[in-house]
Design an enzyme around this catalytic site. Structure first.
Site, short mmCIF file in Angstrom:
data_model
loop_
_atom_site.label_atom_id
_atom_site.label_comp_id
_atom_site.label_asym_id
_atom_site.label_seq_id
_atom_site.Cartn_x
_atom_site.Cartn_y
_atom_site.Cartn_z
CB CYS A 122 -0.92 0.01 1.23
SG CYS A 122 -2.01 1.45 1.27
CE LYS A 160 -2.08 -6.35 -4.74
NZ LYS A 160 -1.67 -4.94 -4.93
CG ASN A 221 -1.93 -5.93 -8.84
OD1 ASN A 221 -1.59 -5.12 -7.99
ND2 ASN A 221 -3.13 -5.89 -9.39
#
Length: 339
Positions: A122, A160, A221
């Site tokens: 993030c 991630k 991604n």
């Protein structure tokens, strides 16, 4: 990229399409290698169930703060809603304190989940400044401690991340190697650095290097806004699969397009089913806001719907919302986006 089929282009020639395969994570065999990204405000239980129905192999909850769970924050706990009906249950956990992350990963709050995905990507300023999300890429010792701590839960652990902190210094391969060494079962790499946020071209080469550096699955991604873009991502990175983000809100049929799963529902049918499923598990206020947002994405490429948008956001009840949604989407041809 291995070709498992062909699709005729407008010029009559055949073009390769991405390989759809099952992925094994621990004792779980995922039905496809097309994942749905965790998205704040959207990947609630109803949307995850929709994505699975359309062909997604794995879906994650919205980003859930370990500190929020620690302090019994009601809104954070609501993000964890799931049922035995969900094919694979995966929660995304955000935090920067290894002790807190370990405690929450092993807590009863996450007992219903099969997979814990650790958010190390993030880029949002307040998350980064707190030492969470992509900030963990700059502190690999702490990141490794978090992965090892979460593994104590006995669950499958995924991560991630991004390609690095700054555009001029990317180190995805190095970071993914650390994740594997610390015990991660799979890593998803967003093809941009933290400084790039959500803009700019994806760095395919960085994802390709990450894939080549480890033996665990690497999912690609970032910047996927069509089936063609997903195929290009796979071809240029050699990744084990792709993760779709906001494009799935605009066109949830992307999962059936990529996996070639036969779907004959219209957008209207899907929205009405989403409304019913959400209302069964959440309060009316949440349901109205969620369907308003989802319908807005669905209206993006439809002419003549702008005038309805204001009416839709003025709806004060589910009954009103249902009526306006039917007006907006009732002209859609059966199976318009289905395969």
């Amino acid at each position: 990229m291995k070709t498992v089929g062909n699709r005729k282009a407008s010029h009559g020639k055949c073009i390769a399409i991405m390989e759809i395969k099952r992925l094994r994570l621990g004792g779980i065999l995922l039905p496809s290698n097309v994942f749905m990204a965790p998205l704040a405000g959207y990947t609630c239980y109803p949307f995850r169930m929709l994505a699975y129905e359309l062909g997604a192999g794995l879906c994650f909850t919205e980003m859930s703060s370990a500190n929020g769970l620690k302090y019994a924050d009601r809104a954070t706990r609501r993000l964890l809603h799931t049922t035995a009906e969900e094919p694979v249950r995966a929660v995304q956990l955000l935090g920067g304190d290894p002790a807190v992350m370990t405690r929450m990963a092993c807590s009863e709050l996450l007992k219903d989940f099969d997979i814990i995905d650790i958010n190390m990507g993030c880029p949002v300023p307040n998350v980064f400044k707190s030492g969470e999300g992509s900030a963990l890429m700059a502190d690999q010792k702490r990141a490794a401690a978090i992965i090892r701590g979460c593994r104590k839960s006995g669950k499958i652990i995924t991560v991630k991340c991004r390609t690095g902190i700054r555009e001029e210094h990317m180190f995805a391969a190095e970071f993914v190697r650390m994740c594997e060494d610390a015990g991660a079962d799979l890593v998803t790499v967003h093809g941009r650095s933290r400084s790039m946020m959500y803009d700019g071209a994806c760095c395919y080469e960085e994802i390709a290097q990450a894939k080549a550096a480890v033996s665990i699955p690497v999912i690609a991604n970032g910047g996927i806004f069509s089936a063609k873009a997903a195929e290009e991502m796979m071809e240029r990175t050699g990744a084990d699969g792709v993760m779709i983000a906001r494009y799935a809100l605009e066109n949830p049929f992307i999962f059936s397009e990529l996996t070639r799963k036969p779907i004959r529902k219209t957008t209207l049918q899907i929205l009405l089913e989403q409304m019913e499923l959400t209302a069964a598990d959440y309060d009316e206020t949440f349901t109205i806001r969620y369907i308003q947002k989802l319908a807005s994405y669905g209206m993006k490429k439809r002419k003549g719907t702008k005038r309805y948008k204001e009416q839709m956001f003025q709806c004060g009840s589910l009954e009103e919302l249902r009526e306006i949604v039917v007006q907006i989407f009732s002209g859609e041809a059966e199976g318009e986006y289905g395969t």
